[in-house]
Design a protein around this motif. Structure first.
Motif, short mmCIF file in Angstrom:
data_model
loop_
_atom_site.label_atom_id
_atom_site.label_comp_id
_atom_site.label_asym_id
_atom_site.label_seq_id
_atom_site.Cartn_x
_atom_site.Cartn_y
_atom_site.Cartn_z
N LEU A 196 -15.85 63.27 109.00
CA LEU A 196 -17.20 62.83 108.64
C LEU A 196 -17.14 61.63 107.70
CD1 LEU A 196 -20.22 63.30 108.92
CD2 LEU A 196 -20.10 64.76 106.90
N LEU A 197 -16.23 61.66 106.73
CA LEU A 197 -16.06 60.52 105.83
C LEU A 197 -15.67 59.27 106.61
CD1 LEU A 197 -14.19 62.21 102.84
CD2 LEU A 197 -16.56 61.37 102.85
N MET A 198 -14.82 59.44 107.60
CA MET A 198 -14.41 58.30 108.43
C MET A 198 -15.60 57.78 109.23
SD MET A 198 -11.30 58.07 111.22
CE MET A 198 -10.11 58.36 109.91
N ALA A 215 -25.31 51.31 106.87
CA ALA A 215 -24.46 52.13 107.73
C ALA A 215 -23.45 52.95 106.93
CB ALA A 215 -23.74 51.25 108.74
N ALA A 216 -23.09 52.45 105.73
CA ALA A 216 -22.09 53.11 104.89
C ALA A 216 -22.71 54.04 103.85
CB ALA A 216 -21.22 52.06 104.20
N MET A 217 -23.96 54.42 104.07
CA MET A 217 -24.63 55.32 103.13
C MET A 217 -24.23 56.78 103.37
SD MET A 217 -26.54 53.92 100.80
CE MET A 217 -25.12 52.85 100.58
N PRO A 218 -24.50 57.66 102.41
CA PRO A 218 -24.15 59.07 102.56
C PRO A 218 -24.98 59.75 103.65
CG PRO A 218 -24.62 58.51 100.27
CD PRO A 218 -25.05 57.36 101.09
N VAL A 219 -24.71 61.02 103.84
CA VAL A 219 -25.46 61.83 104.81
C VAL A 219 -26.94 61.87 104.43
CG1 VAL A 219 -25.81 64.19 105.66
CG2 VAL A 219 -23.49 63.24 105.48
N MET A 220 -27.79 61.82 105.42
CA MET A 220 -29.24 61.83 105.21
C MET A 220 -29.67 63.16 104.60
SD MET A 220 -31.91 60.89 108.23
CE MET A 220 -33.61 60.46 107.94
N ILE A 227 -16.28 54.00 110.56
CA ILE A 227 -16.71 53.72 111.94
C ILE A 227 -18.09 53.07 111.98
CG2 ILE A 227 -17.28 54.76 114.16
CD1 ILE A 227 -15.09 56.83 113.62
N ALA A 228 -19.07 53.67 111.28
CA ALA A 228 -20.44 53.15 111.33
C ALA A 228 -20.52 51.70 110.82
CB ALA A 228 -21.38 54.06 110.56
N PRO A 229 -19.97 51.39 109.63
CA PRO A 229 -20.04 49.99 109.17
C PRO A 229 -19.27 49.02 110.08
CG PRO A 229 -19.52 51.46 107.36
CD PRO A 229 -19.39 52.27 108.61
N LEU A 230 -18.15 49.47 110.63
CA LEU A 230 -17.37 48.58 111.50
C LEU A 230 -18.12 48.24 112.78
CD1 LEU A 230 -13.66 49.80 111.22
CD2 LEU A 230 -14.68 47.69 110.33
N THR A 231 -18.88 49.20 113.32
CA THR A 231 -19.66 48.90 114.52
C THR A 231 -20.71 47.82 114.22
OG1 THR A 231 -21.24 50.70 114.08
CG2 THR A 231 -19.35 51.21 115.49
#
Length: 319
Positions: free
Chosen positions: A239-241, A272-277, A246-250
């Protein structure tokens, strides 16, 4: 310089979170007080902030050329959703929490954390881009995200089988007060309607409540988690990855395919690099999913941004 600015902004945010946690430990927020904070932010301060800042920082010409502002985050979240299905299968995540894992993998905390952090890092000029990302994030959460969480409740035997992804209830959730505030601001801008100064000042003052109230609420949420229940495992690592790599790289990859201004790209990367909603915990509780598991993930990812955001500010400063 970028690292110092980012670190100072995150520390300011964390101090407000710690204040909320401390006050909660002193029993300041018994009963429905946390719910009242959420209602004030979602129904009053956040819509006011959106209308004021959109009308102050965004023009009609900007709106007419903002197509990629929706395309890039949409494709990013779709790719992350597909990746979450693959990762959940590879890790053989239990069916009672698989949906929550997928939802947390591709949805981020764009308002309670993303908005104040972006405002601190980039100033008010970042708000329109924050809101565009928020629109897409809200749509994906209340459709795919909630649908996945419902499956967990079904697996636990505490909820009926999930209904259709698109429904009247889904539309109602997507059309939340913040989004209605955004749509109202967009309409006023497109129609070239200017609000009187006294009304704009009122909206500004109400909007200024958003950041401190949001951070205090997150502090209350974190303080309710039993730290002894946190055991680092492969699910947390995945999940941290997903959240922070992954999210910011996309976003970075897609921004090379679909042209967007540098500030928009940088804001999207931070979003995209924010914590879980945080809504994930509320929805998990409502549908009988593993809400404690979700609360732990919210805590872990929220604490992790102390390291993540300064790192990304350093990277974005050189690309």
């Amino acid at each position: 310089m970028a690292i110092i600015k980012a670190s100072e902004s995150i520390l300011s945010i964390m101090l407000m979170i710690l204040l909320g946690s401390f006050l909660n430990s002193r029993h300041w927020f018994d009963g429905d007080c946390p719910n009242l904070l959420v209602k004030l932010v979602v129904n009053i301060s956040l819509p006011a902030l959106m209308i004021y800042n959109m009308m102050s920082n965004f023009g009609k010409d900007d709106l007419l050329t903002a197509g990629n502002a929706l395309i890039v985050p949409s494709l990013s979240m779709l790719l992350c959703y597909l990746m979450s299905i693959f990762v959940a299968h590879i890790l053989n995540i239990n069916s009672s929490r698989r949906g929550a894992f997928r939802s947390m993998f591709f949805n981020s905390n764009t308002i309670f954390m993303g908005l104040p952090i972006n405002m601190a890092l980039f100033g008010e000029k970042s708000l329109p881009y924050v809101l565009f990302y928020y629109v897409v994030n809200s749509f994906f959460f209340w459709t795919l995200g909630v649908s996945e969480i419902k499956k967990d409740g079904t697996a636990n035997g505490t909820h009926t089988p999930a209904k259709a992804v698109f429904s009247i209830d889904t539309v109602r959730k997507i059309l939340s007060p913040p989004l209605i505030g955004l749509l109202a601001a967009l309409m006023l801008i497109l129609l070239n309607i200017n609000l009187p100064d006294f009304l704009m000042d009122t909206l500004k003052n109400l909007g200024n409540l958003t950041t401190p109230l949001s951070m205090i609420f997150i502090g209350i949420t974190i303080s309710a988690v039993n730290i002894r229940n946190i055991r680092f495992n492969k699910e947390m690592a995945a999940l941290l990855m997903g959240r922070f790599i992954i999210a910011p790289l996309t976003i970075l990859l897609l921004s090379n395919v679909f042209y967007i201004p540098k500030l928009m790209r940088d804001v999207f990367v931070i979003q995209a690099a924010m914590p879980v909603m945080t809504n994930t915990a509320i929805i998990s509780k409502a549908y009988g999913a593993d809400s404690e598991y979700v609360a732990i993930m919210i805590t872990l990812t929220t604490l992790a941004i102390l390291l993540v955001i300064p790192l990304y500010m350093f990277v974005l400063n050189y690309i």
